[in-house]
Design an enzyme around this catalytic site. Sequence first.
Site, PDB file in Angstrom:
ATOM      1  CG  HIS A  17     -52.696  37.620   5.095  1.00  0.00           C
ATOM      2  ND1 HIS A  17     -52.352  36.496   5.795  1.00  0.00           N
ATOM      3  CD2 HIS A  17     -51.666  38.479   5.225  1.00  0.00           C
ATOM      4  CE1 HIS A  17     -51.159  36.678   6.336  1.00  0.00           C
ATOM      5  NE2 HIS A  17     -50.716  37.869   6.005  1.00  0.00           N
TER       6      HIS A  17
HETATM    7  C1  UD1 Z   1     -49.795  43.060   6.706  1.00  0.00           C
HETATM    8  C2  UD1 Z   1     -48.311  42.682   6.571  1.00  0.00           C
HETATM    9  C3  UD1 Z   1     -48.168  41.181   6.575  1.00  0.00           C
HETATM   10  C4  UD1 Z   1     -48.854  40.559   7.775  1.00  0.00           C
HETATM   11  C5  UD1 Z   1     -50.300  41.018   7.799  1.00  0.00           C
HETATM   12  C6  UD1 Z   1     -51.044  40.451   8.972  1.00  0.00           C
HETATM   13  C7  UD1 Z   1     -46.970  44.267   5.247  1.00  0.00           C
HETATM   14  C8  UD1 Z   1     -46.252  44.462   3.968  1.00  0.00           C
HETATM   15  N1  UD1 Z   1     -47.741  43.166   5.325  1.00  0.00           N
HETATM   16  O1  UD1 Z   1     -50.444  42.600   5.518  1.00  0.00           O
HETATM   17  O2  UD1 Z   1     -46.795  40.852   6.635  1.00  0.00           O
HETATM   18  O3  UD1 Z   1     -48.786  39.166   7.697  1.00  0.00           O
HETATM   19  O4  UD1 Z   1     -50.320  42.446   7.851  1.00  0.00           O
HETATM   20  O5  UD1 Z   1     -52.417  40.637   8.836  1.00  0.00           O
HETATM   21  O6  UD1 Z   1     -46.832  45.059   6.139  1.00  0.00           O
HETATM   22  N2  UD1 Z   1     -57.399  46.275   5.501  1.00  0.00           N
HETATM   23  C9  UD1 Z   1     -58.597  46.621   6.070  1.00  0.00           C
HETATM   24  N3  UD1 Z   1     -58.633  46.856   7.403  1.00  0.00           N
HETATM   25  C10 UD1 Z   1     -57.536  46.754   8.195  1.00  0.00           C
HETATM   26  C11 UD1 Z   1     -56.315  46.418   7.588  1.00  0.00           C
HETATM   27  C12 UD1 Z   1     -56.264  46.181   6.251  1.00  0.00           C
HETATM   28  O7  UD1 Z   1     -59.619  46.720   5.407  1.00  0.00           O
HETATM   29  O8  UD1 Z   1     -57.662  46.958   9.427  1.00  0.00           O
HETATM   30  C13 UD1 Z   1     -57.367  45.987   4.048  1.00  0.00           C
HETATM   31  C14 UD1 Z   1     -57.166  47.186   3.175  1.00  0.00           C
HETATM   32  O9  UD1 Z   1     -57.905  46.986   2.020  1.00  0.00           O
HETATM   33  C15 UD1 Z   1     -55.706  47.124   2.820  1.00  0.00           C
HETATM   34  C16 UD1 Z   1     -55.450  45.621   2.796  1.00  0.00           C
HETATM   35  O10 UD1 Z   1     -56.308  45.078   3.785  1.00  0.00           O
HETATM   36  O11 UD1 Z   1     -55.388  47.758   1.638  1.00  0.00           O
HETATM   37  C17 UD1 Z   1     -54.044  45.235   3.096  1.00  0.00           C
HETATM   38  O12 UD1 Z   1     -53.604  45.759   4.334  1.00  0.00           O
HETATM   39  P1  UD1 Z   1     -52.062  46.074   4.574  1.00  0.00           P
HETATM   40  O13 UD1 Z   1     -51.878  46.688   5.909  1.00  0.00           O
HETATM   41  O14 UD1 Z   1     -51.492  46.824   3.450  1.00  0.00           O
HETATM   42  O15 UD1 Z   1     -51.354  44.650   4.556  1.00  0.00           O
HETATM   43  P2  UD1 Z   1     -51.857  43.222   5.071  1.00  0.00           P
HETATM   44  O16 UD1 Z   1     -52.318  42.435   3.931  1.00  0.00           O
HETATM   45  O17 UD1 Z   1     -52.754  43.325   6.254  1.00  0.00           O
END
Ligand code: UD1
Length: 377
Positions: free
Chosen positions: A209
């Site tokens: 991820h």
């Molecule tokens: C975040 C943390 C990372 C951690 C990870 C655990 C930061 C910078 N990164 O990354 O350190 O290891 O969480 O999972 O804070 N999305 C969904 N549904 C959700 C959450 C996310 O669809 O419930 C999708 C969205 O498209 C979003 C993308 O995932 O844009 C990324 O989510 P984001 O919260 O920005 O960071 P993670 O990759 O989850």
Amino acid sequence: MKLLQVVGARPQFVKLAPVSRELARRRAVGSGFDEIIVHTGQHYDAGMSDVFFAELDIPPPTVNLGSGSGLHGAQTARMLEGIERVLIEQRPDVVVVYGDTNSTLAGALAATKLGIPVAHVEAGLRSFNRRMPEELNRVATDHLADLLLAPTAVAMAHLAREGLATRSRRVGDVMQDALQFHLEQARRESRMPGVLGVEPRRYLVATVHRAENTEPDALRRLLPLLAAVGTRALPLVLPLHPRTRAAIAAAGLTELAGPSVRFIDPLPYRDMLRLVEDAALVLTDSGGLQKEAFMLGTPCVTLRGETEWTETVEAGANVIAGLDPDLVLGAVEAFSAAPEALRDALRRAAAGTYGGGTAAARIVDALTQFIAELPSP
Ligand code: UD1
């Protein structure tokens, strides 16, 4: 005394659970803190959030800020604004933040700007890779926070090198507490791995991820690599983070993974423990999963160029391979028939390294002492 915990992303729910349970245990005998939980809403899918609160028996968040996804600046800004509002309303005595996500940084920054002391759980981790958003979040949070609760000796040494020794306490790793608390129930109740049609030690588990691995160019290297690692005899199960699912779909790359890679939805905590415990091997770019594999005695291949959890490598539990096909395939070959005796030895080594399940109690002790020693206003 009022303690306010800020969480927002999946691994933080796992880390919060043992601390929250320890706080409740002490409240039941008339000591300790009142607890307020602020969920930033960084993770909002039921499978990334609600399921963890229910399964890990965490009290429902007092407030959910609904910050959601977005560019880092915009996401962090929404969190800051929401957390600041709650802090002004609630006036806690201390704020606790976990790990290295944007929610961690927002919690630490909002509180310290209001003069509210901050404790950072999982302080002192360093990858020394400043292109990782998590590295920037960790460094900034450690330098903002007043009490640094470090999991390991390596983390303590990093903090000392940055001039932060006097604020640091080594407390062990709360992920070891969570794992020990839930493993027996997971073994009794989870239907993993049989429900996926795979047999113990006859499959691999991968998770991906990280931002660096979900760019289209990285996915074009990663997916064929996973296809080459998985075989009919040793299929590869890949619980897909929503970020990765979206990135693969957007780049139109689903077919690259081939028939030996089985995509599944993100798993709840105990199912994931069972899937990893019975796997021949784990391949991951997650920090938490490198550790959980070590704690469960399952060898790990890390799909990054470096790790914060260097003790996993020193113990012989983890190989850093990035997306280099020779390194990854070589490590899989060397590791995938690890003898059970090695797995037992890894489990014992991990319990020793991470405090054997005592971290939450030590964290609450450290918080209690810290508050007692604060100068009166
Ligand atoms: C975040 C943390 C990372 C951690 C990870 C655990 C930061 C910078 N990164 O990354 O350190 O290891 O969480 O999972 O804070 N999305 C969904 N549904 C959700 C959450 C996310 O669809 O419930 C999708 C969205 O498209 C979003 C993308 O995932 O844009 C990324 O989510 P984001 O919260 O920005 O960071 P993670 O990759 O989850």
